[in-house]
Scaffold this active site. Structure first.
Site, PDB file in Angstrom:
ATOM      1  N   ASP A 104       0.858  -1.132   0.079  1.00 36.13           N
ATOM      2  CA  ASP A 104       0.229   0.177   0.092  1.00 36.13           C
ATOM      3  C   ASP A 104       1.245   1.526  -0.188  1.00 36.13           C
ATOM      4  OD1 ASP A 104      -0.792   2.265   0.794  1.00 36.13           O
ATOM      5  OD2 ASP A 104      -2.908   0.803   1.514  1.00 36.13           O
ATOM      6  N   CYS A 107       0.992   2.795   3.494  1.00 29.64           N
ATOM      7  CA  CYS A 107       1.232   1.936   4.694  1.00 29.64           C
ATOM      8  C   CYS A 107       2.461   2.567   5.251  1.00 29.64           C
ATOM      9  CB  CYS A 107       1.083   0.243   4.345  1.00 29.64           C
ATOM     10  SG  CYS A 107       1.752  -0.528   5.071  1.00 29.64           S
ATOM     11  N   CYS A 110       5.152  -0.139   5.180  1.00 30.76           N
ATOM     12  CA  CYS A 110       5.346  -0.465   3.980  1.00 30.76           C
ATOM     13  C   CYS A 110       7.114   0.604   3.214  1.00 30.76           C
ATOM     14  CB  CYS A 110       4.650   0.163   2.595  1.00 30.76           C
ATOM     15  SG  CYS A 110       3.038  -1.303   3.175  1.00 30.76           S
ATOM     16  N   ARG A 134      -5.275  -0.526   0.957  1.00 24.54           N
ATOM     17  CA  ARG A 134      -5.941  -1.083   2.023  1.00 24.54           C
ATOM     18  C   ARG A 134      -8.145  -0.023   2.236  1.00 24.54           C
ATOM     19  NH1 ARG A 134      -2.469  -0.151   6.798  1.00 24.54           N
ATOM     20  NH2 ARG A 134      -2.090   2.086   5.693  1.00 24.54           N
TER      21      ARG A 134
END
Length: 223
Positions: A104, A107, A110, A134
């Site tokens: 993502d 994120c 991430c 997400r």
């Protein structure tokens, strides 16, 4: 000889589950219990099709999780079918390991993982990205994923987006929707979600050195 219970189960599931068609139905290691595979999700059903079980089956003698072992093979097959032309790949191509990561743009973990991409590559890990916004369809993260894919230089756009920088909004034919759906199919519930070479799903951030150790141990264990 064909097992008559399989056709009975197929008919019962079709009737009870609004026409959902299993990808396969096979006898399980437990007499009278059958494995029903729907996408990359494995269920167990009684021979009369009445009792439907969702859970993990473990061989106590060997300690092997039989459910995950079967699902991992299906997960690996589904990801290999995506094709690298539909992924954003980081690595020179001579790395010892290759993993797939559902990511993502926004994120936090991430972004932490992406900031260490050079370290992952240095550890001999090649990364193939798939998109999993997400927040869902048409969210801000979704639009960023599409813009990254549609950029003239996808890696440059990905790097900038992962740093929180603004990138040019673009739209084109893209794999974001298909990859988001695939993530759900293979069991992704959050990001980053790492799929190892074996098809095993590892949720969350794993530091470069630790991931290398994990991958090496899996490869050694499979010899």
């Amino acid at each position: 000889m064909a097992d008559p219970a399989i056709e009975k189960i197929r008919a019962e599931l079709s009737r009870r589950l609004d026409g959902i068609t299993p990808d396969s139905i096979e006898a399980s290691p437990v007499p009278g219990l059958y494995e029903v595979l729907i996408g990359a999700r494995l269920y167990y059903v009684s021979g009369d099709g009445r009792y439907f079980i969702q859970g993990q089956m473990t061989d106590i003698e060997t300690g092997e999780n039989l459910t995950e072992a079967k699902v991992a093979k299906v997960r690996r097959k589904l990801l290999d079918e995506v094709g690298e032309e539909n992924m954003i790949v980081y690595g020179k191509g001579d790395e010892k390991h290759t993993i797939d990561i559902f990511t993502d743009i926004d994120c936090g973990y991430c972004r932490k993982l992406h900031a260490q991409m050079d370290e992952y590559n240095a550890e001999g890990i090649r990364v193939r990205y798939l998109f999993y916004p997400r927040a869902g369809v048409n969210s801000d993260s979704w639009r960023k994923a599409v813009s990254v894919w549609c950029a003239d230089d996808r890696k440059k756009a990905m790097d900038a987006a992962k740093q929180g920088k603004s990138i040019e909004q673009k739209n084109c034919s893209n794999p974001v929707a298909d990859q988001f759906a695939l993530g759900r199919t293979v069991g992704v519930t959050g990001t980053p979600a790492l799929v190892l070479e074996s098809g095993e799903l590892v949720p969350g951030y794993v530091p470069p050195a630790r991931l290398r150790q994990l991958l090496d141990s899996k490869k050694t264990g499979n010899k």
